[in-house]
Structures are given as C-alpha cells and as structure tokens.
Design an enzyme around this catalytic site. Structure first.
Site, PDB file in Angstrom:
ATOM      1  CD  GLN A  37      -1.049  -0.889   3.612  1.00 59.80           C
ATOM      2  OE1 GLN A  37      -2.254  -0.946   3.493  1.00 59.80           O
ATOM      3  NE2 GLN A  37      -0.417  -1.398   4.653  1.00 59.80           N
ATOM      4  CG  ASP A 161      -6.845  -2.000  14.558  1.00 59.12           C
ATOM      5  OD1 ASP A 161      -7.629  -1.332  13.856  1.00 59.12           O
ATOM      6  OD2 ASP A 161      -5.900  -1.491  15.193  1.00 59.12           O
ATOM      7  CG  ASP A 164     -11.827   1.646   5.329  1.00 60.37           C
ATOM      8  OD1 ASP A 164     -12.593   1.334   6.244  1.00 60.37           O
ATOM      9  OD2 ASP A 164     -11.269   2.760   5.254  1.00 60.37           O
ATOM     10  CE1 TYR A 229     -10.066   6.169  11.736  1.00 59.02           C
ATOM     11  CE2 TYR A 229     -11.530   4.748  12.956  1.00 59.02           C
ATOM     12  CZ  TYR A 229     -10.260   5.084  12.557  1.00 59.02           C
ATOM     13  OH  TYR A 229      -9.201   4.341  12.976  1.00 59.02           O
TER      14      TYR A 229
HETATM   15  N1  SAM Z   1      -8.124   1.775  12.950  1.00 59.46           N
HETATM   16  C1  SAM Z   1      -7.946   1.689  11.541  1.00 59.46           C
HETATM   17  C2  SAM Z   1      -9.213   1.729  10.749  1.00 59.46           C
HETATM   18  O1  SAM Z   1     -10.256   1.302  11.244  1.00 59.46           O
HETATM   19  O2  SAM Z   1      -9.164   2.206   9.618  1.00 59.46           O
HETATM   20  C3  SAM Z   1      -7.098   0.514  11.207  1.00 59.46           C
HETATM   21  C4  SAM Z   1      -5.703   0.852  11.551  1.00 59.46           C
HETATM   22  S1  SAM Z   1      -4.478  -0.331  11.343  1.00 59.46           S
HETATM   23  C5  SAM Z   1      -3.205   0.770  10.799  1.00 59.46           C
HETATM   24  C6  SAM Z   1      -4.900  -1.284   9.894  1.00 59.46           C
HETATM   25  C7  SAM Z   1      -3.790  -2.243   9.520  1.00 59.46           C
HETATM   26  O3  SAM Z   1      -4.311  -3.408   8.893  1.00 59.46           O
HETATM   27  C8  SAM Z   1      -2.769  -1.665   8.573  1.00 59.46           C
HETATM   28  O4  SAM Z   1      -1.549  -1.484   9.236  1.00 59.46           O
HETATM   29  C9  SAM Z   1      -2.672  -2.704   7.448  1.00 59.46           C
HETATM   30  O5  SAM Z   1      -1.366  -2.887   6.966  1.00 59.46           O
HETATM   31  C10 SAM Z   1      -3.219  -3.929   8.142  1.00 59.46           C
HETATM   32  N2  SAM Z   1      -3.690  -4.978   7.238  1.00 59.46           N
HETATM   33  C11 SAM Z   1      -4.440  -4.817   6.117  1.00 59.46           C
HETATM   34  N3  SAM Z   1      -4.654  -6.022   5.546  1.00 59.46           N
HETATM   35  C12 SAM Z   1      -4.051  -6.954   6.335  1.00 59.46           C
HETATM   36  C13 SAM Z   1      -3.925  -8.368   6.254  1.00 59.46           C
HETATM   37  N4  SAM Z   1      -4.468  -9.077   5.243  1.00 59.46           N
HETATM   38  N5  SAM Z   1      -3.231  -9.007   7.233  1.00 59.46           N
HETATM   39  C14 SAM Z   1      -2.673  -8.305   8.259  1.00 59.46           C
HETATM   40  N6  SAM Z   1      -2.747  -6.963   8.363  1.00 59.46           N
HETATM   41  C15 SAM Z   1      -3.437  -6.294   7.422  1.00 59.46           C
END
Ligand code: SAM
Length: 289
Positions: A37, A161, A164, A229
């Site tokens: 990303q 967590d 989107d 958000y």
């Molecule tokens: N609180 C935030 C929201 O609701 O938008 C989310 C924050 S946290 C930074 C989201 C994390 O999910 C990101 O760091 C992203 O890299 C991770 N992520 C996305 N897809 C993933 C996957 N398939 N496996 C593990 N982590 C993932």
C-alpha cells in the site's frame, strides 16, 4: 496518490462518495510505497500526527483512543478469562497498547502485513507504538488470513483491527475469514472485527451479520465515535462461541478508580452499554425490527 492541495489533505474515496474529511497539514513526515500500500505520515495542524494508508486516514493522535478503547475492552470484558489474545492488522500499535493494558490478558500475538507501517508508527506515533514494547507482546509480520488458516483452537479473543475492505484488507471482511477465526478460537472464544460505518456501509454490515449468524451462536455490533473517520463513526462486529455471552452486560467492569489508574479516556461501564444502542434505521436492518 497524495491528496494534499493548498495545505489540506482530503480523504476522497469511493467508499464514501460525495464527501471527504480534510486535515490541515503542517508537514509530510513520510511518504513511501510498501509492497502492499501507499504509506503516508502527516504532521497535522490540529490532530497531531496522522497515518494515511492508500489515501485513507487510519489514526490521528487526537482521537485514536476512542476506537482502540472500545475495540479492545468491549470484547475483552465480555470474556470471563481472556488470557490469550490475537490481533490482526493494527500496525500502529494502538490496539496492542489497549489490549496489553487490560489486567486479565496474559499474552498477545499480533499479525500485521506491513512492516513499513509498524516502523513508521514506531518513529512518528510513539504513544501508540508503545504497545509493541509490552512484555506480553509477540509481533509477527505476515498476512492475517494466512496466519488464521494455520492456527486452530488457540485464542480466547481475536481482534481484527483492519483497514477498509479493499487492497490487502478485503479478505478480512468476508465469510471465509470469519470461518477461520471461529476455528482459531478456544472454546467460548470471542471475536471483534472492524465493522465499518452505519451511515455509509449498512448493506455491508447487514451481509456480515448474516454470515456471522451462520457461524456463531451470538452476534452483536458495537459502535464508537471517531471524529476523523468517515461520517465520524465506526463499529465492530462482535461474535461469541459461548451461547451465554451477552456483550451488552460485561462479565468484568472497571470502577471509576480503575478507569483512572488504567489511563482510559473513552471507555467506562456506561459507555460500554451505550455503544450498543443503535439508531432506528440501523436497528431495523440489523435486528430485523
Ligand atoms: N483503525 C484503523 C481503521 O479502522 O481504519 C485501522 C488501523 S491499522 C493501521 C490497519 C492495519 O491493517 C494496517 O496497518 C494494514 O497494513 C493492516 N492490514 C491490512 N490487511 C491486512 C492483512 N491481510 N493481514 C494483516 N494486516 C493487514
């Protein structure tokens, strides 16, 4: 992808058509592409530092606590003994910080796909990334879906967590992932998973409710106010393997004194109960009323 014009970052995205949140920017602290990303860290004028992934606000220092306190304490306090916790995603460390704070938790495993996010947050969001330094923590860099498929019957609580539902996070909103989470739980286990916004994504939430009810005996939904958000609100899907679980009545409550000692700013017993109250348009769709 940049989204910054005349000193303002604007969060334009097809997931919230015709509207966008804008943050006044003081400095771009980091802007790089990872294999997964577009990663940007902004110093904003009024909301502290902000992590932006693929043009979408993930956290700002000013309001991250509401999301992380509800996303951790609502599921943890609905479980009688949440010793072993798994977090998927959560690369900023804020969810880990809150989960580690909960005295009932003994060990936390976290699987985050993107090491660049973790390193950026260690540098620019130290009040969140402090979660990674906790002695209870074991951080793994990898894909959450793959990780889930390799672990059976191991965790009391799983918190997703996630960003989107596009790019690497898309699979984390679909039925096969929920099926794998169910299999990764110990008996009586509980999950809480990023569940998008009532105002914007009610159809998605309704579909998630439907498949969750096919997998788990207890399904509920908690919401939280997060000003930066989209539409200022987000929710978590909650599911339990224990038919006795009532998410609305926690089995563990914190006194006002404990809330202070733990350093909580949003979560308390009243907020726990209030987070389940749905506006009528959403109640009709989600509870079939
Ligand atoms: N609180 C935030 C929201 O609701 O938008 C989310 C924050 S946290 C930074 C989201 C994390 O999910 C990101 O760091 C992203 O890299 C991770 N992520 C996305 N897809 C993933 C996957 N398939 N496996 C593990 N982590 C993932």
């Amino acid at each position: 992808m940049n989204g910054i014009r005349e000193g303002w970052f604007s969060e334009v995205n097809a997931l919230w058509p015709g509207q966008c949140m804008s943050l006044e920017v003081e400095e771009v602290l980091l802007h790089e592409k990872s294999p997964f990303q577009d990663v940007m860290m902004l110093k904003t004028k009024h909301h502290g530092n902000a992590l932006i992934l693929d043009g979408v606000i993930q956290v700002t220092e000013s309001d991250e606590f509401s999301y992380h306190e509800i996303g951790s304490n609502v599921p943890l306090n609905a479980h009688p003994n949440p010793e072993k916790v798994l977090i998927i995603g959560g690369g900023d460390g804020g969810m880990a910080r809150e989960v580690c704070r909960n005295p009932a938790v003994k060990s936390v495993t976290q699987c985050e796909i993107d090491e660049l996010v973790v390193n950026a947050c260690k540098k620019y969001l130290p009040n969140l990334a402090v979660g990674f330094d906790d002695p209870k923590m074991n951080l793994i860099i990898g894909d959450g879906f793959d990780f889930m498929g390799k672990h059976k019957g191991e965790f009391d609580v799983i918190i997703t967590d996630s960003s989107d539902p596009f790019g690497p996070a898309k699979v984390l909103f679909e039925k096969p992932y929920y099926q794998l989470m169910m299999e990764a739980l110990r008996p009586g286990g509980i999950i809480a998973s990023q569940g998008e916004c009532l105002w914007l994504h009610l159809d998605l939430i309704r579909d998630m409710f439907k498949f969750c009810r096919e997998i788990f005996p207890v399904v509920d939904y908690t919401t939280v106010s997060v000003p930066t958000y989209p539409s200022g609100q987000i929710g978590f899907m909650l599911c339990s393997l224990n038919p006795e679980t009532n998410f609305r009545k926690p089995v563990r409550t914190f006194t006002d004194e404990e809330i202070e000692t733990l350093g909580l700013k949003y979560y308390n017993t009243e907020m726990h109960a209030a987070s389940f109250v749905l506006p009528h348009f959403a109640k009709k769709v989600l509870e079939g009323k």
